[in-house]
Design an enzyme around this catalytic site. Structure first.
Site, PDB file in Angstrom:
ATOM      1  N   LYS A  14       0.830  -1.214   0.000  1.00 15.71           N
ATOM      2  CA  LYS A  14       0.000   0.000   0.000  1.00 15.71           C
ATOM      3  C   LYS A  14       0.860   1.258   0.000  1.00 15.71           C
ATOM      4  O   LYS A  14       0.631   2.174  -0.786  1.00 15.71           O
ATOM      5  CB  LYS A  14      -0.896   0.019   1.241  1.00 15.71           C
ATOM      6  N   ASN A  15       1.831   1.306   0.904  1.00 17.35           N
ATOM      7  CA  ASN A  15       2.557   2.568   1.067  1.00 17.35           C
ATOM      8  C   ASN A  15       3.523   2.858  -0.086  1.00 17.35           C
ATOM      9  O   ASN A  15       3.960   3.998  -0.255  1.00 17.35           O
ATOM     10  CB  ASN A  15       3.237   2.636   2.437  1.00 17.35           C
ATOM     11  N   ARG A  19      -4.829  10.350   3.341  1.00 15.81           N
ATOM     12  CA  ARG A  19      -3.809  11.249   3.836  1.00 15.81           C
ATOM     13  C   ARG A  19      -2.622  11.344   2.861  1.00 15.81           C
ATOM     14  O   ARG A  19      -2.040  12.407   2.657  1.00 15.81           O
ATOM     15  CB  ARG A  19      -3.315  10.786   5.203  1.00 15.81           C
ATOM     16  N   CYS A  69      -4.620  13.023  12.434  1.00 13.48           N
ATOM     17  CA  CYS A  69      -5.410  11.810  12.341  1.00 13.48           C
ATOM     18  C   CYS A  69      -5.293  11.074  13.645  1.00 13.48           C
ATOM     19  O   CYS A  69      -4.670  11.558  14.564  1.00 13.48           O
ATOM     20  CB  CYS A  69      -4.986  10.959  11.173  1.00 13.48           C
ATOM     21  N   ARG A  85       0.123  15.035  12.481  1.00 18.64           N
ATOM     22  CA  ARG A  85       0.926  14.578  11.326  1.00 18.64           C
ATOM     23  C   ARG A  85       1.338  15.794  10.506  1.00 18.64           C
ATOM     24  O   ARG A  85       0.781  16.045   9.434  1.00 18.64           O
ATOM     25  CB  ARG A  85       0.125  13.565  10.510  1.00 18.64           C
ATOM     26  N   PRO A  86       2.340  16.532  10.987  1.00 18.19           N
ATOM     27  CA  PRO A  86       2.760  17.734  10.272  1.00 18.19           C
ATOM     28  C   PRO A  86       3.442  17.399   8.947  1.00 18.19           C
ATOM     29  O   PRO A  86       3.872  16.266   8.739  1.00 18.19           O
ATOM     30  CB  PRO A  86       3.771  18.373  11.237  1.00 18.19           C
ATOM     31  N   ILE A  87       3.548  18.410   8.046  1.00 15.85           N
ATOM     32  CA  ILE A  87       4.296  18.190   6.793  1.00 15.85           C
ATOM     33  C   ILE A  87       5.397  19.242   6.630  1.00 15.85           C
ATOM     34  O   ILE A  87       5.811  19.546   5.518  1.00 15.85           O
ATOM     35  CB  ILE A  87       3.372  18.154   5.547  1.00 15.85           C
ATOM     36  N   ASP A  88       5.849  19.766   7.779  1.00 13.32           N
ATOM     37  CA  ASP A  88       6.884  20.808   7.716  1.00 13.32           C
ATOM     38  C   ASP A  88       8.143  20.340   6.983  1.00 13.32           C
ATOM     39  O   ASP A  88       8.790  21.121   6.281  1.00 13.32           O
ATOM     40  CB  ASP A  88       7.238  21.279   9.140  1.00 13.32           C
ATOM     41  N   GLN A  89       8.488  19.060   7.106  1.00 14.60           N
ATOM     42  CA  GLN A  89       9.716  18.582   6.457  1.00 14.60           C
ATOM     43  C   GLN A  89       9.540  18.465   4.935  1.00 14.60           C
ATOM     44  O   GLN A  89      10.488  18.647   4.189  1.00 14.60           O
ATOM     45  CB  GLN A  89      10.167  17.243   7.049  1.00 14.60           C
ATOM     46  N   ASP A 114       3.834   0.402  12.055  1.00 14.84           N
ATOM     47  CA  ASP A 114       2.563  -0.111  11.544  1.00 14.84           C
ATOM     48  C   ASP A 114       2.276  -1.534  12.029  1.00 14.84           C
ATOM     49  O   ASP A 114       1.150  -2.010  11.927  1.00 14.84           O
ATOM     50  CB  ASP A 114       2.537  -0.029  10.006  1.00 14.84           C
ATOM     51  N   ARG A 122      -9.098   0.004   3.648  1.00 13.49           N
ATOM     52  CA  ARG A 122      -8.196   0.950   2.986  1.00 13.49           C
ATOM     53  C   ARG A 122      -6.880   0.282   2.636  1.00 13.49           C
ATOM     54  O   ARG A 122      -6.192   0.689   1.697  1.00 13.49           O
ATOM     55  CB  ARG A 122      -7.865   2.108   3.942  1.00 13.49           C
TER      56      ARG A 122
HETATM   57  C1  EPZ Z   1       4.047   6.771   6.514  1.00 16.67           C
HETATM   58  O1  EPZ Z   1       3.367   7.900   7.020  1.00 16.67           O
HETATM   59  C2  EPZ Z   1       3.022   5.664   6.399  1.00 16.67           C
HETATM   60  N1  EPZ Z   1       1.969   6.097   5.503  1.00 16.67           N
HETATM   61  C3  EPZ Z   1       2.457   5.305   7.758  1.00 16.67           C
HETATM   62  O2  EPZ Z   1       1.647   4.169   7.610  1.00 16.67           O
HETATM   63  C4  EPZ Z   1       3.613   4.933   8.704  1.00 16.67           C
HETATM   64  O3  EPZ Z   1       3.111   4.748  10.012  1.00 16.67           O
HETATM   65  C5  EPZ Z   1       4.677   6.036   8.718  1.00 16.67           C
HETATM   66  O4  EPZ Z   1       5.100   6.336   7.366  1.00 16.67           O
HETATM   67  C6  EPZ Z   1       5.923   5.656   9.511  1.00 16.67           C
HETATM   68  O5  EPZ Z   1       6.481   4.487   8.987  1.00 16.67           O
HETATM   69  C7  EPZ Z   1       2.171   6.081   4.197  1.00 16.67           C
HETATM   70  O6  EPZ Z   1       3.218   5.710   3.699  1.00 16.67           O
HETATM   71  C8  EPZ Z   1       1.031   6.511   3.348  1.00 16.67           C
HETATM   72  P1  EPZ Z   1       6.366   9.952   8.485  1.00 16.67           P
HETATM   73  P2  EPZ Z   1       4.054   9.322   6.969  1.00 16.67           P
HETATM   74  O7  EPZ Z   1       6.406  11.194   7.691  1.00 16.67           O
HETATM   75  O8  EPZ Z   1       4.909   9.391   5.764  1.00 16.67           O
HETATM   76  C9  EPZ Z   1       6.914  13.259  11.958  1.00 16.67           C
HETATM   77  C10 EPZ Z   1      -0.246   2.861   7.730  1.00 16.67           C
HETATM   78  O9  EPZ Z   1      -0.789   2.310   8.710  1.00 16.67           O
HETATM   79  N2  EPZ Z   1       6.920  14.231  10.853  1.00 16.67           N
HETATM   80  O10 EPZ Z   1       7.448   8.946   8.320  1.00 16.67           O
HETATM   81  O11 EPZ Z   1       2.989  10.344   7.138  1.00 16.67           O
HETATM   82  C11 EPZ Z   1       5.540  12.616  12.133  1.00 16.67           C
HETATM   83  O12 EPZ Z   1       4.692  13.422  12.929  1.00 16.67           O
HETATM   84  C12 EPZ Z   1       0.237   4.271   7.835  1.00 16.67           C
HETATM   85  O13 EPZ Z   1      -0.092   2.301   6.642  1.00 16.67           O
HETATM   86  C13 EPZ Z   1       7.207  15.557  11.121  1.00 16.67           C
HETATM   87  O14 EPZ Z   1       7.427  15.944  12.261  1.00 16.67           O
HETATM   88  O15 EPZ Z   1       4.946   9.246   8.267  1.00 16.67           O
HETATM   89  C14 EPZ Z   1       5.895  11.291  12.760  1.00 16.67           C
HETATM   90  O16 EPZ Z   1       6.070  11.464  14.140  1.00 16.67           O
HETATM   91  C15 EPZ Z   1      -0.152   4.904   9.142  1.00 16.67           C
HETATM   92  N3  EPZ Z   1       7.218  16.445  10.069  1.00 16.67           N
HETATM   93  C16 EPZ Z   1       7.249  10.945  12.131  1.00 16.67           C
HETATM   94  O17 EPZ Z   1       7.760  12.175  11.628  1.00 16.67           O
HETATM   95  C17 EPZ Z   1       6.992  16.054   8.788  1.00 16.67           C
HETATM   96  O18 EPZ Z   1       7.032  16.915   7.893  1.00 16.67           O
HETATM   97  C18 EPZ Z   1       7.208   9.947  10.981  1.00 16.67           C
HETATM   98  O19 EPZ Z   1       6.243  10.359  10.014  1.00 16.67           O
HETATM   99  C19 EPZ Z   1       6.708  14.716   8.529  1.00 16.67           C
HETATM  100  C20 EPZ Z   1       6.683  13.795   9.580  1.00 16.67           C
END
Ligand code: EPZ
Length: 428
Positions: free
Chosen positions: A22-23, A93, A117, A122-126, A305, A397
């Protein structure tokens, strides 16, 4: 409301075939925009998140042709729109990947701001930090995020947090930027490597995916291709847990055993027997499950996950286990639901202390999110008696044909269709 009705207490036996990841799929589908041509994607999982991505691509002007259940041809030649309709992007998302892909091809994108969520903020600042480094400006208006650049140029970006989404989005935006991009402190999950391989098959020059540093040389143009998506590591892990909690014997097929190592090593430690083959693993459990400690971490650490699924397994282990959530702030919400099954789990912040119990009791439950929902299904399969799980749209999903796959292993599970007028809940 649709629900699963599960009569548990039977060891699962037989073979199950794992679908595409999926991811990886939810990133590769938006990435087809960069081709500006025809891509054939194979091993696409047949899940609602993939359906949502395909709907967005069609709405943007791509020609989408279904070849068979797992193969789709997408022609992105004539896409002209750079705004993803709000109601569509909210369904999923990961629609944030449309920002990177549209920015990479057209220099602009407007997508609805991904909300928080039920795993916590779930910020996207990075993601935005990388786009800004490449020369893009962003603004938020009425819940929509708008990102624009007159010209994208390669740059060095050091991520403050290891983020799957930001790593992929930065790759999407950088592949056609002028010059060289270096991404540091990146995520290393198998789906990062899969997306990089897909981009390279479309003519990009991405190196180092799977390590801490990714180097991208911008190319002028990309092209269509045929690509097969990797198997889903978490779906595989979910069926491994199903075998373990029911004391079963299951051959989990179409997997890359190397991707499963973080899961395999913990399960073996808990007393589960795992035999590895080239593209399958056999999971058997005869003796008792033993307690252990787990902390979820970015790959190659233990995947977040799988956390709810392992928590269910450890709820049945001898002794006290400690599970620490290292990625999300609020990923233990499902424990309240599980407590209906007689589990003994105390949660304090990001730590769960699990006292194993002899057996789980059947109960009605509500899936709180995708993986927690899957964990409840596995728990229900282990409990003697009939459990019901509602809000299964979360589960669907990300799990293709979960009912049929479990039935194929001998499970007694039924999907009860929704009555008229039921509303599909917003996905996370
Ligand atoms: C992906 O989410 C997956 N989703 C998630 O799977 C998974 O839990 C996660 O990676 C971690 O492995 C998809 O791939 C669609 P991250 P993502 O950015 O990319 C922080 C599932 O069940 N962060 O790696 O959104 C964030 O808050 C789903 O299939 C920032 O601070 O996760 C978190 O604490 C749920 N700023 C950490 O980083 C940012 O700009 C990791 O998030 C981005 C993230």
């Amino acid at each position: 409301m649709e629900k699963f009705v599960i009569r548990g207490g039977k060891p699962l036996m037989g073979e199950v075939t794992i679908s595409g990841a999926k991811n990886a799929a939810v990133a590769i589908l938006p990435a087809t925009i960069l081709a500006g041509g025809k891509c054939v994607l194979e091993n696409l999982p047949s899940i609602s998140d993939v359906g949502a991505c395909l709907d967005i691509l069609s709405a943007m002007g791509a020609q989408v042709r279904t070849i068979n259940k797992h193969t789709v041809e997408i022609d992105t030649t004539h896409i002209t729109k750079t705004m993803v309709p709000d109601e569509m992007s909210r369904q999923m998302r990961a629609s944030y990947y449309f920002i990177g892909a549209l920015l990479g091809r057209f220099g602009k994108a407007t997508v609805s701001m991904p909300g928080g969520c039920n795993l916590g903020p779930r910020p996207i600042d990075q993601h935005l930090k990388a786009f800004a480094a490449f020369g893009a400006k962003d603004s938020v208006d009425n819940g929509m995020i708008d990102v624009q650049a007159s010209e994208l140029h390669g740059e060095e970006v050091f991520f403050d947090t290891v983020s799957v989404g930001a790593t992929i989005n930065a790759m999407l935006a950088a592949v056609m930027a002028k010059g060289t991009t270096i991404l540091e402190n990146v995520a290393k999950e198998p789906h990062i490597v899969d997306v990089a391989n897909f981009l390279n098959t479309m003519g990009a020059d991405v190196r180092g995916a799977g390590t801490d540093v990714i180097k991208i040389r911008g190319v002028e143009k990309m092209h269509g291709c045929t690509y097969s998506i990797i198997p889903d590591q978490i779906e595989a892990g979910s069926y491994m847990v199903a075998a373990a909690v029911t004391g079963g014997n299951v051959l989990v097929k179409n997997v890359i055993p190397k991707h499963l190592e973080p899961i395999t090593s913990k399960m073996e430690k808990a007393g589960v027997t795992i035999e590895e083959f080239d593209d399958a693993v056999r999971v058997t459990r005869q003796g008792d499950l033993e307690a252990l400690n787990i902390k979820t971490m970015p790959h190659p650490g233990f995947p977040t996950d799988m956390q709810p699924l392992m928590t269910v397994m450890l709820a049945l282990a001898n002794g006290t286990s400690i599970v620490t959530e290292g990625i999300w702030e609020n990923r233990f919400r499902y424990v309240d639901e599980l407590s209906r099954m007689g589990v003994n789990i105390q949660v304090a912040g990001r730590v769960a202390v699990i006292e194993g119990v002899q057996e789980l009791l059947p109960a009605p439950m509500r899936a709180t999110d995708l993986r927690a929902g899957a964990a409840m299904v596995m728990a229900a399969l282990a409990a003697n008696g009939v459990s019901e799980i509602r809000e299964i749209d979360h589960i669907e999903r990300g799990y293709e044909d979960i009912v049929e796959k479990l039935k194929g292993l001998g499970a007694d599970i039924k999907r009860i269709e929704k009555p008229e007028g039921a509303v599909l809940k917003q996905a996370h």
